[in-house]
Design an enzyme around this catalytic site. Structure first.
Site, PDB file in Angstrom:
ATOM      1  N   SER A 149       0.838  -1.184   0.000  1.00 25.33           N
ATOM      2  CA  SER A 149       0.000   0.000   0.000  1.00 25.33           C
ATOM      3  C   SER A 149       0.887   1.254   0.000  1.00 25.33           C
ATOM      4  CB  SER A 149      -0.971  -0.035   1.182  1.00 25.33           C
ATOM      5  OG  SER A 149      -1.968   0.957   1.062  1.00 25.33           O
ATOM      6  N   ASP A 286      -8.218  -3.843  -7.233  1.00 26.18           N
ATOM      7  CA  ASP A 286      -7.907  -3.138  -5.985  1.00 26.18           C
ATOM      8  C   ASP A 286      -8.902  -1.993  -5.801  1.00 26.18           C
ATOM      9  OD1 ASP A 286      -6.773  -1.437  -3.975  1.00 26.18           O
ATOM     10  OD2 ASP A 286      -4.793  -2.276  -4.381  1.00 26.18           O
ATOM     11  N   HIS A 317      -7.089  -5.177  -2.249  1.00 24.90           N
ATOM     12  CA  HIS A 317      -6.015  -4.328  -1.737  1.00 24.90           C
ATOM     13  C   HIS A 317      -5.251  -5.082  -0.647  1.00 24.90           C
ATOM     14  CE1 HIS A 317      -3.795  -0.699  -1.025  1.00 24.90           C
ATOM     15  NE2 HIS A 317      -4.034  -0.774   0.263  1.00 24.90           N
TER      16      HIS A 317
END
Length: 351
Positions: A149, A286, A317
């Protein structure tokens, strides 16, 4: 190189479902899901860019062959970031020295300094200086940077910083040849586009609100740890990710607007200049990132032979839970497909 295909369980073939389920299920079951024990970490305070103190954990196995340095995403700390700790267990067992750290304004690093985040502009240098200190502690090269991330964005900035810092006149104690490269999962690549996308649909608004509240809590913790460093009124106004950056971050970094800050810190433009081996795992479903980024990512990576892009249809994600069939096909010992591919790729880089 060849990567075994990724397939999730049928009920997780949706990016939102995968993201939510992996987070909730993983937080409760991650320790049961792996046979590997926690490494014998030792606490260490590093000095990052501008002398900022960075808190981290270090574990060096006997006959370590190289080192992985990693951090996590937009919120959290080393104690609760179980996904990063999974990597630590896997990597240590495979003979890697492991350095995990609380990045700026997070965890115990936040207790050491009121310095706020810069989404990679300075955290990239932190990675490199951590590597230099780790080398003095006995961690062997090559040094590999990782994150997921927003932490993936930081690791990409670290490759750029390594290329610059290790060729400067400053003697860090390591050289550019000591840096292996980076391997990242679902990295943030374009903050401006993705934040606009995130608040454009109901689930995204929910994700954004949860992250914004965590950032606000982080700001209050910094305020308590470092009285006088932050205005209470500014923290109270920071009710979104964009608002947090507007009220607390951009002024300290010299930007006139959050948009200018996002354009400067986003990692997508960096990719064309990276010359160290880099693996990017990225899921087309995502829910955090604008889908329009995918073709831009593909085009840039296609022109840079240093980058291996592993683009999957599913994964959500930072989810990537694999089905039983997928585990058998990949010959994985567990369902953590993304970390298994990163370790597979790293093994190939050493040959």
């Amino acid at each position: 190189m060849y990567f075994p295909p990724y397939n999730p369980p049928l009920f997780l073939q949706n990016g939102v479902a995968m993201t939510v389920y992996a987070s909730l299920w993983g937080s409760l079951n991650w320790e049961k899901s792996t046979k590997f024990p926690e490494p014998p970490y030792k606490e260490q305070i590093f000095r990052g860019g501008q002398g900022v103190p960075i808190f981290g954990w270090v574990a060096i196995p006997k006959n370590a062959h190289s080192t992985i340095i990693g951090t996590y995403g937009i919120t959290g700390d080393l104690e609760n970031q179980w996904f990063l700790r999974l990597l630590g267990r896997k990597a240590y067992t495979q003979g890697y020295a492991v350095v995990l750290f609380d990045w700026r304004a997070h965890g115990k690093t936040a207790n050491l300094s009121p310095t706020l985040t810069s989404d990679g502009l300075y955290e990239g240098e932190d990675f490199v200086r951590i590597a230099a200190t780790a080398a003095k502690m006995g961690c062997p090269s090559k040094f590999w940077f990782t994150g997921y991330s927003l932490g993936g964005q930081l690791a990409l900035w670290a490759v750029k910083a390594a290329m610059e810092l290790t060729q400067s006149t400053e003697n860090l104690g390591i050289t550019v040849s000591d840096i292996g490269g980076a391997a990242v999962i679902c990295p943030n690549l374009d903050s401006r586009r993705s934040l606009t996308y995130l608040v454009s649909y109901p689930a995204g608004k929910y994700f954004e609100a949860r992250i914004a509240q965590s950032l606000k809590n982080l700001a209050w913790q910094l305020h308590q740890a470092h009285p006088g460093s932050f205005e209470k009124e500014a923290i109270e106004r920071a009710n979104s990710i964009w608002g947090f950056d507007r009220e607390l971050v951009i002024g300290r970094l010299g930007f006139s607007s959050p948009e200018a800050y996002y354009d400067a810190s986003s990692a997508l433009p960096l990719l064309k200049s990276l010359s160290k081996p880099t693996l990017i795992l990225y899921a087309q479903d995502d829910p955090f990132f604008d889908p329009a980024i995918v073709p831009d990512l593909q085009a840039i990576c296609a022109k840079n032979p240093a980058i291996d892009l592993l683009l999957t249809h599913h994964g959500g994600h930072v989810g990537y839970l694999s089905s039983n069939r997928c585990q058998r096909q990949a010959q994985d010992s567990d369902l953590w497909w993304a970390w298994n591919r990163i370790l597979q790729w790293l093994e190939q880089q050493s040959k």
